[in-house]
Motif scaffolding. Structure first.
Motif, PDB file in Angstrom:
ATOM      1  N   VAL A 158       0.801  -1.142  -0.026  1.00  0.00           N
ATOM      2  CA  VAL A 158      -0.012  -0.003   0.064  1.00  0.00           C
ATOM      3  C   VAL A 158       0.672   1.070  -0.024  1.00  0.00           C
ATOM      4  CG1 VAL A 158      -1.539   1.257   1.271  1.00  0.00           C
ATOM      5  CG2 VAL A 158      -1.824  -1.412   1.100  1.00  0.00           C
ATOM      6  N   GLU A 159       1.977   1.116   0.588  1.00  0.00           N
ATOM      7  CA  GLU A 159       3.043   2.329   0.752  1.00  0.00           C
ATOM      8  C   GLU A 159       3.379   2.887  -0.545  1.00  0.00           C
ATOM      9  OE1 GLU A 159       5.509  -1.205   1.427  1.00  0.00           O
ATOM     10  OE2 GLU A 159       3.584  -0.563   2.079  1.00  0.00           O
ATOM     11  N   TYR A 160       3.739   1.904  -1.420  1.00  0.00           N
ATOM     12  CA  TYR A 160       4.035   1.978  -3.032  1.00  0.00           C
ATOM     13  C   TYR A 160       2.959   2.759  -3.786  1.00  0.00           C
ATOM     14  CZ  TYR A 160       8.220  -0.177  -2.381  1.00  0.00           C
ATOM     15  OH  TYR A 160       9.616  -0.636  -1.870  1.00  0.00           O
ATOM     16  N   ILE A 161       1.667   2.390  -3.415  1.00  0.00           N
ATOM     17  CA  ILE A 161       0.735   2.787  -4.059  1.00  0.00           C
ATOM     18  C   ILE A 161       0.320   4.271  -3.725  1.00  0.00           C
ATOM     19  CG2 ILE A 161      -1.803   2.689  -4.483  1.00  0.00           C
ATOM     20  CD1 ILE A 161      -1.634  -0.339  -4.306  1.00  0.00           C
ATOM     21  N   MET A 162       0.625   4.463  -2.380  1.00  0.00           N
ATOM     22  CA  MET A 162       0.386   5.900  -2.029  1.00  0.00           C
ATOM     23  C   MET A 162       1.462   6.864  -2.615  1.00  0.00           C
ATOM     24  SD  MET A 162       0.346   7.101   1.950  1.00  0.00           S
ATOM     25  CE  MET A 162      -0.990   5.838   2.490  1.00  0.00           C
ATOM     26  N   HIS A 163       2.664   6.328  -2.573  1.00  0.00           N
ATOM     27  CA  HIS A 163       3.911   7.226  -2.933  1.00  0.00           C
ATOM     28  C   HIS A 163       3.563   7.489  -4.403  1.00  0.00           C
ATOM     29  CE1 HIS A 163       7.517   7.496  -5.197  1.00  0.00           C
ATOM     30  NE2 HIS A 163       8.124   8.171  -3.998  1.00  0.00           N
ATOM     31  N   HIS A 164       3.029   6.530  -5.227  1.00  0.00           N
ATOM     32  CA  HIS A 164       3.101   6.791  -6.868  1.00  0.00           C
ATOM     33  C   HIS A 164       1.783   7.799  -6.820  1.00  0.00           C
ATOM     34  CE1 HIS A 164       6.269   4.134  -7.325  1.00  0.00           C
ATOM     35  NE2 HIS A 164       5.836   3.538  -8.584  1.00  0.00           N
ATOM     36  N   GLY A 165       0.857   7.593  -6.250  1.00  0.00           N
ATOM     37  CA  GLY A 165      -0.528   8.200  -6.155  1.00  0.00           C
ATOM     38  C   GLY A 165      -0.252   9.735  -5.904  1.00  0.00           C
ATOM     39  N   ILE A 166       0.448  10.013  -4.868  1.00  0.00           N
ATOM     40  CA  ILE A 166       0.878  11.191  -4.457  1.00  0.00           C
ATOM     41  C   ILE A 166       1.960  11.940  -5.471  1.00  0.00           C
ATOM     42  CG2 ILE A 166       2.049  12.759  -3.034  1.00  0.00           C
ATOM     43  CD1 ILE A 166       1.280  10.890  -0.674  1.00  0.00           C
ATOM     44  N   SER A 167       2.649  11.248  -6.196  1.00  0.00           N
ATOM     45  CA  SER A 167       3.657  11.784  -7.057  1.00  0.00           C
ATOM     46  C   SER A 167       2.913  12.037  -8.537  1.00  0.00           C
ATOM     47  CB  SER A 167       4.432  10.545  -7.562  1.00  0.00           C
ATOM     48  OG  SER A 167       5.186  10.284  -6.386  1.00  0.00           O
ATOM     49  N   ILE A 168       1.979  11.214  -8.798  1.00  0.00           N
ATOM     50  CA  ILE A 168       1.007  11.502 -10.100  1.00  0.00           C
ATOM     51  C   ILE A 168       0.246  12.611  -9.816  1.00  0.00           C
ATOM     52  CG2 ILE A 168      -0.708  10.452 -11.504  1.00  0.00           C
ATOM     53  CD1 ILE A 168       0.661   7.854 -11.082  1.00  0.00           C
ATOM     54  N   TYR A 169      -0.461  12.796  -8.688  1.00  0.00           N
ATOM     55  CA  TYR A 169      -1.199  13.892  -8.341  1.00  0.00           C
ATOM     56  C   TYR A 169      -0.410  15.275  -8.636  1.00  0.00           C
ATOM     57  CZ  TYR A 169      -3.913  17.360  -5.630  1.00  0.00           C
ATOM     58  OH  TYR A 169      -4.537  18.472  -5.158  1.00  0.00           O
ATOM     59  N   SER A 170       0.681  15.255  -7.839  1.00  0.00           N
ATOM     60  CA  SER A 170       1.446  16.264  -7.740  1.00  0.00           C
ATOM     61  C   SER A 170       2.136  16.885  -9.179  1.00  0.00           C
ATOM     62  CB  SER A 170       2.630  16.133  -6.560  1.00  0.00           C
ATOM     63  OG  SER A 170       2.382  15.804  -5.503  1.00  0.00           O
ATOM     64  N   ILE A 171       2.529  16.014  -9.872  1.00  0.00           N
ATOM     65  CA  ILE A 171       3.162  16.376 -11.157  1.00  0.00           C
ATOM     66  C   ILE A 171       2.379  16.764 -12.059  1.00  0.00           C
ATOM     67  CG2 ILE A 171       4.188  15.126 -12.887  1.00  0.00           C
ATOM     68  CD1 ILE A 171       5.766  13.136 -11.407  1.00  0.00           C
ATOM     69  N   ILE A 172       0.972  16.150 -12.215  1.00  0.00           N
ATOM     70  CA  ILE A 172       0.012  16.355 -13.145  1.00  0.00           C
ATOM     71  C   ILE A 172      -0.543  17.941 -12.566  1.00  0.00           C
ATOM     72  CG2 ILE A 172      -2.326  15.935 -13.921  1.00  0.00           C
ATOM     73  CD1 ILE A 172      -0.282  14.194 -15.187  1.00  0.00           C
ATOM     74  N   LEU A 173      -0.728  18.101 -11.360  1.00  0.00           N
ATOM     75  CA  LEU A 173      -1.159  19.437 -11.091  1.00  0.00           C
ATOM     76  C   LEU A 173      -0.176  20.470 -11.419  1.00  0.00           C
ATOM     77  CD1 LEU A 173      -3.726  20.708  -9.428  1.00  0.00           C
ATOM     78  CD2 LEU A 173      -2.130  20.331  -7.248  1.00  0.00           C
ATOM     79  N   SER A 174       1.004  20.333 -11.085  1.00  0.00           N
ATOM     80  CA  SER A 174       2.324  21.171 -11.430  1.00  0.00           C
ATOM     81  C   SER A 174       2.248  21.787 -12.840  1.00  0.00           C
ATOM     82  CB  SER A 174       3.363  20.781 -10.832  1.00  0.00           C
ATOM     83  OG  SER A 174       4.504  21.739 -11.141  1.00  0.00           O
ATOM     84  N   LEU A 175       2.285  20.330 -13.747  1.00  0.00           N
ATOM     85  CA  LEU A 175       2.189  20.442 -15.100  1.00  0.00           C
ATOM     86  C   LEU A 175       1.125  21.282 -15.577  1.00  0.00           C
ATOM     87  CD1 LEU A 175       4.014  19.382 -17.461  1.00  0.00           C
ATOM     88  CD2 LEU A 175       2.343  17.470 -17.668  1.00  0.00           C
ATOM     89  N   ILE A 176      -0.141  21.038 -15.387  1.00  0.00           N
ATOM     90  CA  ILE A 176      -1.245  21.823 -15.907  1.00  0.00           C
ATOM     91  C   ILE A 176      -1.287  23.364 -15.508  1.00  0.00           C
ATOM     92  CG2 ILE A 176      -3.824  21.839 -15.746  1.00  0.00           C
ATOM     93  CD1 ILE A 176      -3.859  18.902 -15.471  1.00  0.00           C
ATOM     94  N   ASN A 177      -0.775  23.511 -14.375  1.00  0.00           N
ATOM     95  CA  ASN A 177      -0.821  25.015 -13.893  1.00  0.00           C
ATOM     96  C   ASN A 177       0.574  25.640 -14.071  1.00  0.00           C
ATOM     97  OD1 ASN A 177      -3.712  25.604 -12.500  1.00  0.00           O
ATOM     98  ND2 ASN A 177      -3.316  23.632 -11.981  1.00  0.00           N
ATOM     99  N   GLY A 178       1.654  24.957 -14.142  1.00  0.00           N
ATOM    100  CA  GLY A 178       2.640  25.607 -14.595  1.00  0.00           C
ATOM    101  C   GLY A 178       3.327  26.249 -13.388  1.00  0.00           C
ATOM    102  N   THR A 179       3.054  25.794 -12.030  1.00  0.00           N
ATOM    103  CA  THR A 179       3.459  26.283 -10.763  1.00  0.00           C
ATOM    104  C   THR A 179       4.055  25.376 -10.132  1.00  0.00           C
ATOM    105  OG1 THR A 179       1.267  26.005  -9.758  1.00  0.00           O
ATOM    106  CG2 THR A 179       1.688  28.299 -10.701  1.00  0.00           C
ATOM    107  N   ALA A 180       5.072  25.873  -9.176  1.00  0.00           N
ATOM    108  CA  ALA A 180       5.904  24.821  -8.262  1.00  0.00           C
ATOM    109  C   ALA A 180       6.672  23.905  -8.867  1.00  0.00           C
ATOM    110  CB  ALA A 180       4.734  24.234  -7.306  1.00  0.00           C
TER     111      ALA A 180
END
Length: 258
Positions: free
Chosen positions: A125-147
């Motif tokens: 589960v910890e790997y699923i959580m790690h990858h989920g957080i990573s995907i969420y953060s990357i996509i959010l930053s990519l779409i909005n061009g911030t952070a």
């Protein structure tokens, strides 16, 4: 948000994400082909171990590429240089940073897919959580061009992955008593300490010093930046504790054996 979705982004984003997924497939197959032809013991591995063997091949490839490009953007280029007239650090991005974020999103998506498909042999589960957080953060930053500065710091911490994978390969190959296994374990300990503990301290210190810029990020991005990295940092410290225990145990056994 609309201003960040221009003609260039419409090409870069899907292309880079797809490239990351395709890379995983190609390296997975290549590692399997090479291993079947040159490593006799590979053919005697269980099917689940073969999957993990090949999987760690493309995770190593991504880690080296992501860490190298992140280091260039963060340290060698002028993109995030302090005192630059290019505006707030939290708003800076480039074609290369966009491409890397998209590529890494593709990698994490493909790797998460394999983890779920083979669950729990490739990670719990910890790997699923790690990858989920990573995907969420990357996509959010990519779409909005911030952070993107902060996302790149986290991607640079992937530099520890090759040491983790080499440790697993040596274990499977029956080389736990070799000097290479011990040296790699020490390198993993030091690398993890620098890239996933000390670097994260710098990460949070940078947010504190530049909080006037951080607070200008749109609400979802702002609160995500204050919550997602601490979760990753907690997991890093937990894994560092396990790595430290493993290294101490290995060194103690080696010393008693002499």
């Amino acid at each position: 948000m609309d201003g960040n979705f221009g003609p260039i982004e419409r090409v870069i984003w899907p292309t880079s994400v797809i490239s990351g997924i395709v890379m995983c497939k190609l390296v997975y197959e290549f590692i399997g082909w090479i291993s079947r032809g040159y490593l006799k013991s590979y053919n005697s591995l269980s099917k689940s171990t073969m999957h993990e063997w090949n999987n760690r091949g493309f995770s190593t490839f991504h880690a080296i590429l992501a860490a190298a490009i992140s280091f260039y953007l963060l340290v060698l280029s002028d993109l995030f240089k302090e005192g630059s007239e290019n505006g707030f650090i939290v708003d800076r991005k480039s074609v290369l940073s966009d491409s890397l974020l998209g590529f890494s999103a593709g990698y994490f998506l493909a790797d998460l897919g394999m983890i779920l498909w083979c669950f729990p042999s490739l990670g719990g589960v910890e790997y699923i959580m790690h990858h989920g957080i990573s995907i969420y953060s990357i996509i959010l930053s990519l779409i909005n061009g911030t952070a993107q500065f902060y996302i790149l710091i986290i991607l640079f911490s992937e530099i520890t992955t090759p040491f983790v994978n080499l440790r697993w390969y040596l274990d499977v190959y029956g080389k736990k008593s070799s000097k290479l296994y011990i040296y790699n374990g020490v390198a993993l300990f030091l690398g993890w300490l620098v890239a996933r503990v000390i670097l994260f301290i710098f990460f949070f210190a940078h947010i504190y010093v530049h909080f006037d810029q951080v607070r200008t990020i749109f609400p979802l991005g702002f609160y995500s930046l204050l919550t997602a990295p601490p979760l990753l940092a907690f997991m890093n410290v937990y894994w560092f504790w396990k790595i430290t225990k493993g290294m101490v145990k290995t060194l103690s056994q080696k010393r008693h054996a002499q």
